[in-house]
Design an enzyme around this catalytic site. Structure first.
Site, PDB file in Angstrom:
ATOM      1  N   ARG A  15       0.774  -1.305   0.092  1.00  0.00           N
ATOM      2  CA  ARG A  15      -0.067   0.114  -0.119  1.00  0.00           C
ATOM      3  C   ARG A  15       0.879   1.057  -0.078  1.00  0.00           C
ATOM      4  NH1 ARG A  15      -1.074   4.840   2.151  1.00  0.00           N
ATOM      5  NH2 ARG A  15      -0.440   3.969   4.200  1.00  0.00           N
ATOM      6  N   ASP A  16       1.534   1.402   1.255  1.00  0.00           N
ATOM      7  CA  ASP A  16       2.310   2.649   1.162  1.00  0.00           C
ATOM      8  C   ASP A  16       3.535   2.648   0.130  1.00  0.00           C
ATOM      9  OD1 ASP A  16       2.960   5.307   2.363  1.00  0.00           O
ATOM     10  OD2 ASP A  16       3.677   4.711   4.014  1.00  0.00           O
ATOM     11  N   HIS A 207       6.548   4.603  12.350  1.00  0.00           N
ATOM     12  CA  HIS A 207       6.749   4.660  11.092  1.00  0.00           C
ATOM     13  C   HIS A 207       7.599   5.654  10.442  1.00  0.00           C
ATOM     14  CE1 HIS A 207       4.242   4.118   7.243  1.00  0.00           C
ATOM     15  NE2 HIS A 207       5.027   5.340   6.886  1.00  0.00           N
ATOM     16  N   HIS A 209      10.270   7.406   7.717  1.00  0.00           N
ATOM     17  CA  HIS A 209      10.983   7.527   6.502  1.00  0.00           C
ATOM     18  C   HIS A 209      12.403   7.825   6.386  1.00  0.00           C
ATOM     19  CE1 HIS A 209       7.053   7.850   3.848  1.00  0.00           C
ATOM     20  NE2 HIS A 209       6.486   7.197   5.030  1.00  0.00           N
ATOM     21  N   CYS A 240       8.666   9.850  -1.176  1.00  0.00           N
ATOM     22  CA  CYS A 240       8.255  10.912  -0.283  1.00  0.00           C
ATOM     23  C   CYS A 240       7.731  12.055  -1.109  1.00  0.00           C
ATOM     24  CB  CYS A 240       9.195  11.306   0.770  1.00  0.00           C
ATOM     25  SG  CYS A 240       8.649  12.308   1.882  1.00  0.00           S
ATOM     26  N   ASN A 249       9.752   4.956   2.596  1.00  0.00           N
ATOM     27  CA  ASN A 249       9.865   4.101   3.799  1.00  0.00           C
ATOM     28  C   ASN A 249      11.224   3.403   4.171  1.00  0.00           C
ATOM     29  OD1 ASN A 249       7.071   4.114   4.507  1.00  0.00           O
ATOM     30  ND2 ASN A 249       6.711   3.551   2.330  1.00  0.00           N
TER      31      ASN A 249
END
Length: 302
Positions: A15-16, A207, A209, A240, A249
């Site tokens: 997803r991300d 979470h 990055h 990003c 990520n």
């Protein structure tokens, strides 16, 4: 505080990781990615997103992905649901967990969804109630928790406030997300200690990055505060959008390599994850962003 003996990794690449890809990725590739990840031992995979395809066209096939995966017993398959329409789709797709998301930055909230933080979270009340009524897990993600592209620094009190609002909604897990990757270990310790003073650390996740190369160090700092849930993305997938050319990520392979070195259990097959990272990077026609993954692949090839 001693490190946790075991860490839960939430794999977010389907997803991300994929949502920012410009070229539409075939549904069967997304399904294979999810199945490879669950076969490698991930206990929780963020598999799809039920947002408007107008805003995120890459995620338009969420229902097909959820219908096509080989469900592994015990695995939590999570989906992003910004509203009741998304929730209804998630319920029909038999998701195990729905994810809501709001910002700790007022400027970010206004710029992205034209409302205040309080208003944005109020919009999630019917989703939260429906999730609880349906017996689904509910996860709340706090974006821009360590910095905002518009207002810069985000007060720690604002992060704690959103965490408490999520707790009131009934969230089982709360993500502290460094959306633009500006956090550093000292700030991570400060934010995580403040959040876990109000929320059970067992329900808090990190979470991070890797925009400024701090993500692995930030995970180490979070471990020191008792956090034992982290989100990662195989091959470092996920750009990003607020930092041009930046990585997204933190790479799963890099985190697993560090955790293995610390003697922390994850239940995940590192070699299978390296293979998956190299496979999906090959499909996307670029080199993996994972240093550990590339080093292991090169060692094998050599």
């Amino acid at each position: 505080m001693p490190f946790p003996e075991r860490v839960k990794i939430v794999e977010v690449s389907p997803r991300d990781g994929l949502q920012n890809e410009k070229a539409i990725i075939p549904t069967e590739v997304k399904i294979e990615l999810v199945d490879r990840l669950t076969a490698a031992g991930f206990p929780n995979v963020e598999a799809a997103s039920f947002v408007s395809p107008k805003w995120v066209p890459q995620m338009a096939d969420g229902a097909e992905v959820m219908a096509g995966i080989a469900r592994k017993p015990g695995v939590i398959y999570s989906v992003l649901t910004p509203n009741m329409k998304g929730f209804d789709a998630a319920l029909a797709a038999k998701a195990d967990e729905v994810v809501i998301f709001g910002a700790a930055s007022e400027a970010f909230s206004q710029k992205n969804i034209n409302c205040s933080i309080a208003e944005s979270i109020a919009r999630f009340e019917p989703v939260a109630e429906a999730a609880k009524a349906a017996g689904l897990r509910l996860r709340g993600s706090i974006s821009t928790a360590l910095g905002c592209p518009y207002q810069g620094e985000v007060p720690v009190s604002a992060v704690v406030d959103v965490a408490q609002r999520y707790l009131a909604l009934g969230c089982d897990e709360i993500d502290v997300a460094d959306t633009i990757g500006v956090g550093t270990p000292a700030r991570v310790r400060e934010v995580m200690r403040a959040v876990t003073a109000k929320v059970d650390p067992a329900r808090v996740s990190g979470h991070f990055h890797d925009t400024y190369g701090q993500a692995v160090a930030n995970i180490l700092a979070a471990l020191e505060t008792g956090i034992a849930i982290f989100h990662t993305s195989v091959a470092g997938l996920g750009g990003c959008p607020y930092a041009k050319g930046a990585t997204g990520n933190v790479a799963t392979e890099d985190v697993l390599y560090m955790l293995r070195g610390l003697g922390i259990e994850t239940g995940i097959d590192f070699d299978a994850v390296v293979d998956t990272g190299q496979w999906i990077s090959g499909h996307l026609d670029r080199k993996s962003a994972s240093r550990a993954g590339n080093a292991m692949a090169a060692r094998r090839a050599g």
